[in-house]
Design a protein around this motif. Structure first.
Motif, mmCIF file in Angstrom:
data_model
loop_
_atom_site.group_PDB
_atom_site.id
_atom_site.type_symbol
_atom_site.label_atom_id
_atom_site.label_comp_id
_atom_site.label_asym_id
_atom_site.label_seq_id
_atom_site.Cartn_x
_atom_site.Cartn_y
_atom_site.Cartn_z
ATOM 1 N N VAL A 57 -50.095 41.503 -28.647
ATOM 2 C CA VAL A 57 -51.056 42.422 -28.044
ATOM 3 C C VAL A 57 -52.426 41.762 -28.184
ATOM 4 O O VAL A 57 -52.737 41.176 -29.220
ATOM 5 C CB VAL A 57 -51.039 43.778 -28.773
ATOM 6 C CG1 VAL A 57 -52.242 44.625 -28.410
ATOM 7 C CG2 VAL A 57 -49.743 44.522 -28.462
ATOM 8 N N SER A 65 -57.981 46.831 -25.449
ATOM 9 C CA SER A 65 -56.742 46.193 -25.873
ATOM 10 C C SER A 65 -55.717 46.315 -24.763
ATOM 11 O O SER A 65 -55.779 47.243 -23.944
ATOM 12 C CB SER A 65 -56.226 46.851 -27.158
ATOM 13 O OG SER A 65 -55.025 46.256 -27.590
ATOM 14 N N THR A 119 -51.341 45.544 -23.768
ATOM 15 C CA THR A 119 -50.005 45.217 -24.260
ATOM 16 C C THR A 119 -49.559 43.838 -23.792
ATOM 17 O O THR A 119 -50.190 43.214 -22.944
ATOM 18 C CB THR A 119 -48.986 46.252 -23.773
ATOM 19 O OG1 THR A 119 -49.167 46.466 -22.357
ATOM 20 C CG2 THR A 119 -49.148 47.562 -24.500
ATOM 21 N N ARG A 120 -48.431 43.405 -24.343
ATOM 22 C CA ARG A 120 -47.940 42.055 -24.075
ATOM 23 C C ARG A 120 -47.681 41.818 -22.594
ATOM 24 O O ARG A 120 -47.983 40.761 -22.062
ATOM 25 C CB ARG A 120 -46.663 41.818 -24.891
ATOM 26 C CG ARG A 120 -46.895 41.951 -26.373
ATOM 27 C CD ARG A 120 -45.606 41.927 -27.159
ATOM 28 N NE ARG A 120 -45.860 42.169 -28.578
ATOM 29 C CZ ARG A 120 -44.931 42.134 -29.518
ATOM 30 N NH1 ARG A 120 -43.672 41.861 -29.191
ATOM 31 N NH2 ARG A 120 -45.238 42.378 -30.776
ATOM 32 N N THR A 133 -50.133 48.457 -20.212
ATOM 33 C CA THR A 133 -50.859 49.552 -20.856
ATOM 34 C C THR A 133 -52.140 49.022 -21.483
ATOM 35 O O THR A 133 -52.142 47.955 -22.088
ATOM 36 C CB THR A 133 -49.990 50.211 -21.942
ATOM 37 O OG1 THR A 133 -48.751 50.619 -21.366
ATOM 38 C CG2 THR A 133 -50.689 51.425 -22.532
ATOM 39 N N THR A 134 -53.215 49.781 -21.318
ATOM 40 C CA THR A 134 -54.501 49.376 -21.863
ATOM 41 C C THR A 134 -55.122 50.518 -22.663
ATOM 42 O O THR A 134 -54.727 51.689 -22.521
ATOM 43 C CB THR A 134 -55.464 48.965 -20.746
ATOM 44 O OG1 THR A 134 -55.588 50.052 -19.809
ATOM 45 C CG2 THR A 134 -54.963 47.736 -20.005
ATOM 46 N N LEU A 135 -56.081 50.155 -23.473
ATOM 47 C CA LEU A 135 -56.806 51.119 -24.299
ATOM 48 C C LEU A 135 -58.254 50.667 -24.347
ATOM 49 O O LEU A 135 -58.528 49.468 -24.470
ATOM 50 C CB LEU A 135 -56.194 51.156 -25.700
ATOM 51 C CG LEU A 135 -56.814 52.112 -26.711
ATOM 52 C CD1 LEU A 135 -56.530 53.562 -26.309
ATOM 53 C CD2 LEU A 135 -56.273 51.839 -28.110
ATOM 54 N N SER A 166 -47.792 44.853 -33.312
ATOM 55 C CA SER A 166 -47.826 46.083 -32.535
ATOM 56 C C SER A 166 -47.176 45.888 -31.170
ATOM 57 O O SER A 166 -47.214 44.802 -30.598
ATOM 58 C CB SER A 166 -49.272 46.549 -32.359
ATOM 59 O OG SER A 166 -49.314 47.719 -31.556
ATOM 60 N N LEU A 167 -46.598 46.968 -30.656
ATOM 61 C CA LEU A 167 -46.072 46.967 -29.292
ATOM 62 C C LEU A 167 -47.006 47.707 -28.348
ATOM 63 O O LEU A 167 -46.853 47.626 -27.131
ATOM 64 C CB LEU A 167 -44.694 47.626 -29.264
ATOM 65 C CG LEU A 167 -43.594 46.899 -30.047
ATOM 66 C CD1 LEU A 167 -42.296 47.685 -29.962
ATOM 67 C CD2 LEU A 167 -43.395 45.486 -29.523
ATOM 68 N N SER A 168 -47.969 48.437 -28.922
ATOM 69 C CA SER A 168 -48.909 49.226 -28.121
ATOM 70 C C SER A 168 -50.311 48.642 -28.277
ATOM 71 O O SER A 168 -50.599 47.982 -29.268
ATOM 72 C CB SER A 168 -48.910 50.676 -28.591
ATOM 73 O OG SER A 168 -47.629 51.233 -28.497
ATOM 74 N N PRO A 169 -51.189 48.917 -27.302
ATOM 75 C CA PRO A 169 -52.578 48.483 -27.480
ATOM 76 C C PRO A 169 -53.179 49.209 -28.675
ATOM 77 O O PRO A 169 -52.901 50.389 -28.905
ATOM 78 C CB PRO A 169 -53.253 48.893 -26.174
ATOM 79 C CG PRO A 169 -52.371 49.925 -25.580
ATOM 80 C CD PRO A 169 -50.987 49.601 -26.029
ATOM 81 N N ILE A 170 -53.983 48.525 -29.463
ATOM 82 C CA ILE A 170 -54.473 49.097 -30.706
ATOM 83 C C ILE A 170 -55.958 48.840 -30.877
ATOM 84 O O ILE A 170 -56.477 47.802 -30.467
ATOM 85 C CB ILE A 170 -53.713 48.518 -31.919
ATOM 86 C CG1 ILE A 170 -53.593 46.995 -31.812
ATOM 87 C CG2 ILE A 170 -52.346 49.152 -32.032
ATOM 88 C CD1 ILE A 170 -52.949 46.356 -32.991
#
Length: 124
Positions: free
Chosen positions: A32, A49, A51-52, A56-58, A101-105
């Motif tokens: 990530v 952030s 994801t791979r 998905t973004t944050l 992590s698998l999610s944006p953090i």
């Protein structure tokens, strides 16, 4: 993993700038990716952030709607498109990679590797 951030510079308020981050190893299926920034005298702040796979973004509240994070896994590069820039966006911008992590953090401590930073200065 070494991260090379580039694209910083001087821009007027309301302008745009695109930052790039090129890791030394392929990160598309492993990390990530995130962007942080640090203004003089302030703590490092989460910006964005992704994801791979890039699906998905944050975003941090202060940049939501103005900045866009993206990644081109074929080029092994992560981007931060910054628009409607404000003087308060002035900071050194860092890219970072997180392996667990698998999610944006947003948590700074979750990132394993950091780039050297690129300076963005927004003039009023």
């Amino acid at each position: 993993v070494q991260l090379q951030a580039s694209g910083g510079g001087l821009v007027q308020a309301g302008g745009s700038l695109r930052l790039s981050c090129a890791p030394s190893v392929r990160t598309s299926s492993t990390y990530v990716m995130g962007w942080f920034r640090q203004a003089p005298g302030k703590e490092r702040e989460f910006v964005a952030s992704i994801t791979r796979g890039g699906g998905t973004t944050l975003y941090g509240d202060s940049v939501k709607g103005r900045f866009t994070i993206s990644r081109d896994n074929a080029k092994n590069t992560v981007y931060l498109q910054m628009s409607s820039l404000k003087p308060e966006d002035t900071a050194v911008y860092y890219c970072a990679a997180a392996s667990r992590s698998l999610s944006p953090i947003a948590a700074l401590g979750e990132y394993d590797y950091w780039g050297q930073g690129t300076l963005v200065t927004v003039s009023s």
